[in-house]
Design an enzyme around this catalytic site. Structure first.
Site, PDB file in Angstrom:
ATOM      1  N   ASP A  31     -52.222  70.854  75.674  1.00 47.38           N
ATOM      2  CA  ASP A  31     -51.150  71.861  75.859  1.00 47.38           C
ATOM      3  C   ASP A  31     -50.031  71.442  76.815  1.00 47.38           C
ATOM      4  O   ASP A  31     -49.556  72.282  77.621  1.00 47.38           O
ATOM      5  CB  ASP A  31     -51.762  73.191  76.332  1.00 47.38           C
ATOM      6  CG  ASP A  31     -52.740  73.770  75.324  1.00 47.38           C
ATOM      7  OD1 ASP A  31     -52.926  73.183  74.245  1.00 47.38           O
ATOM      8  OD2 ASP A  31     -53.355  74.810  75.636  1.00 47.38           O
ATOM      9  N   GLU A  79     -51.224  75.309  72.260  1.00 50.89           N
ATOM     10  CA  GLU A  79     -51.645  76.707  72.150  1.00 50.89           C
ATOM     11  C   GLU A  79     -50.485  77.514  71.572  1.00 50.89           C
ATOM     12  O   GLU A  79     -49.341  77.341  71.999  1.00 50.89           O
ATOM     13  CB  GLU A  79     -52.022  77.259  73.532  1.00 50.89           C
ATOM     14  CG  GLU A  79     -52.509  78.711  73.466  1.00 50.89           C
ATOM     15  CD  GLU A  79     -52.931  79.280  74.821  1.00 50.89           C
ATOM     16  OE1 GLU A  79     -53.048  78.523  75.796  1.00 50.89           O
ATOM     17  OE2 GLU A  79     -53.115  80.510  74.878  1.00 50.89           O
ATOM     18  N   LYS A 136     -53.925  75.445  68.213  1.00 49.95           N
ATOM     19  CA  LYS A 136     -55.097  76.288  68.504  1.00 49.95           C
ATOM     20  C   LYS A 136     -54.637  77.680  68.940  1.00 49.95           C
ATOM     21  O   LYS A 136     -53.734  77.815  69.764  1.00 49.95           O
ATOM     22  CB  LYS A 136     -55.975  75.628  69.573  1.00 49.95           C
ATOM     23  CG  LYS A 136     -55.300  75.385  70.907  1.00 49.95           C
ATOM     24  CD  LYS A 136     -56.237  74.622  71.837  1.00 49.95           C
ATOM     25  CE  LYS A 136     -55.653  74.383  73.206  1.00 49.95           C
ATOM     26  NZ  LYS A 136     -55.341  75.591  73.980  1.00 49.95           N
ATOM     27  N   THR A 165     -54.025  74.085  81.477  1.00 53.53           N
ATOM     28  CA  THR A 165     -54.305  74.038  82.895  1.00 53.53           C
ATOM     29  C   THR A 165     -55.782  73.718  83.084  1.00 53.53           C
ATOM     30  O   THR A 165     -56.605  74.018  82.229  1.00 53.53           O
ATOM     31  CB  THR A 165     -53.991  75.388  83.616  1.00 53.53           C
ATOM     32  OG1 THR A 165     -54.802  76.424  83.058  1.00 53.53           O
ATOM     33  CG2 THR A 165     -52.532  75.745  83.475  1.00 53.53           C
ATOM     34  N   CYS A 169     -57.366  76.049  79.685  1.00 55.50           N
ATOM     35  CA  CYS A 169     -57.556  75.391  78.390  1.00 55.50           C
ATOM     36  C   CYS A 169     -58.306  74.065  78.484  1.00 55.50           C
ATOM     37  O   CYS A 169     -59.024  73.684  77.555  1.00 55.50           O
ATOM     38  CB  CYS A 169     -56.216  75.220  77.695  1.00 55.50           C
ATOM     39  SG  CYS A 169     -55.552  76.808  77.145  1.00 55.50           S
ATOM     40  N   GLN A 209     -74.483  69.146  89.307  1.00 52.91           N
ATOM     41  CA  GLN A 209     -75.795  69.199  88.642  1.00 52.91           C
ATOM     42  C   GLN A 209     -75.990  68.010  87.705  1.00 52.91           C
ATOM     43  O   GLN A 209     -76.463  68.152  86.573  1.00 52.91           O
ATOM     44  CB  GLN A 209     -75.955  70.517  87.861  1.00 52.91           C
ATOM     45  CG  GLN A 209     -75.766  71.768  88.723  1.00 52.91           C
ATOM     46  CD  GLN A 209     -75.931  73.034  87.924  1.00 52.91           C
ATOM     47  OE1 GLN A 209     -77.026  73.350  87.478  1.00 52.91           O
ATOM     48  NE2 GLN A 209     -74.841  73.759  87.749  1.00 52.91           N
TER      49      GLN A 209
HETATM   50  N1  TIU Z   1     -53.096  75.913  78.107  1.00 51.94           N
HETATM   51  C1  TIU Z   1     -53.582  76.836  78.922  1.00 51.94           C
HETATM   52  O1  TIU Z   1     -54.263  76.532  79.894  1.00 51.94           O
HETATM   53  N2  TIU Z   1     -53.253  78.166  78.645  1.00 51.94           N
HETATM   54  C2  TIU Z   1     -53.134  79.123  79.612  1.00 51.94           C
HETATM   55  O2  TIU Z   1     -52.875  80.288  79.315  1.00 51.94           O
HETATM   56  N3  TIU Z   1     -53.323  78.713  80.907  1.00 51.94           N
HETATM   57  C3  TIU Z   1     -53.196  79.455  82.050  1.00 51.94           C
HETATM   58  O3  TIU Z   1     -53.523  78.945  83.117  1.00 51.94           O
HETATM   59  N4  TIU Z   1     -52.696  80.675  81.984  1.00 51.94           N
END
Ligand code: TIU
Length: 229
Positions: A31, A79, A136, A165, A169, A209
């Protein structure tokens, strides 16, 4: 073409060394879209300062360049949703401030909608011909995408994770991948969050772990150097 014989062992990785065969490994870039890393997109609409996310672009670009030279499979994810929002659950539609929700107009077009400027991958990491671009509807890259079947057909067993992030995702995709039997490595300098503490915690929980979800490399340079040899 990827050398079928080439195997790399990374040592500076937690919880221990990570071995990968190039022909069975894919580089995943999650993303890296304008909607998440530039002002005016979905990330900012959720109330975040998006500027830190651009900091990882040089590291991903270096890794991508080295990976391409070896002919490795690269997967870019995006996304987003079609203009009629047919695959967007009502629960997701309600996220963000009113008038700045998915499908609303923003400075980069309709927020998180396929075909709009904000939905595109940033220029510095634009996909090349032959690389996979996976659209996606969810946070994870396997849900409703058919990706697992394509990876299985290609004989991919190992996945290298980058992108944004970290705790949303990237983490969701890595957990989905782990449950499907892939060996997963997160490259810490190639992923970023709007929340530094969340990034750090995510890395810790993924490789705790004995690598309950996978491995984490402090930085990508060991891999870039190995690819160049
Ligand atoms: N790509 C992704 O992580 N989508 C999000 O909505 N991330 C957020 O941190 N909001």
């Amino acid at each position: 073409m990827t050398s079928t014989r080439r195997v790399i062992e990374l040592k500076h990785v937690r919880p221990g060394p990570f071995k990968l065969a190039l022909a069975q490994t894919a580089l995943v870039i999650i993303d890296m879209q304008r909607d998440f890393v530039e002002p005016g997109g979905f990330g900012e609409a959720l109330g975040n300062d998006v500027t830190p996310l651009l900091g990882i672009v040089p590291a991903i670009a270096d890794l991508l360049s080295a990976w391409r030279k070896q002919g490795g499979l690269t997967i870019h994810t995006r996304e987003g949703h079609p203009p009629d929002l047919s695959d967007c659950p009502p629960s997701k539609l309600m996220r963000g401030a009113p008038s700045k929700r998915i499908g609303d107009d923003g400075p980069m077009g309709r927020i998180l909608i396929q075909g709009e400027a904000g939905h595109s991958i940033i220029e510095a990491l634009a996909p090349h011909a032959g690389e996979w671009v996976i659209d996606k509807p969810g946070k994870g890259m396997f849900w409703n995408t058919g990706l697992h079947e394509r990876l299985q057909a290609q004989g991919i067993t190992h996945l290298l994770f980058t992108g944004v992030t970290t705790e949303v995702c990237v983490q969701t995709s890595m957990r989905e991948a782990n449950d499907r039997g892939y060996e997963c490595l997160l490259l810490n300098d190639c992923t970023e969050s709007y929340f530094p503490d969340f990034k750090a915690s995510t890395i810790e929980m993924l490789c705790a772990q004995g690598g309950i979800v996978g491995w984490a490399a402090h930085d990508s340079r060991e891999l870039v150097r190995a690819l160049a040899q």
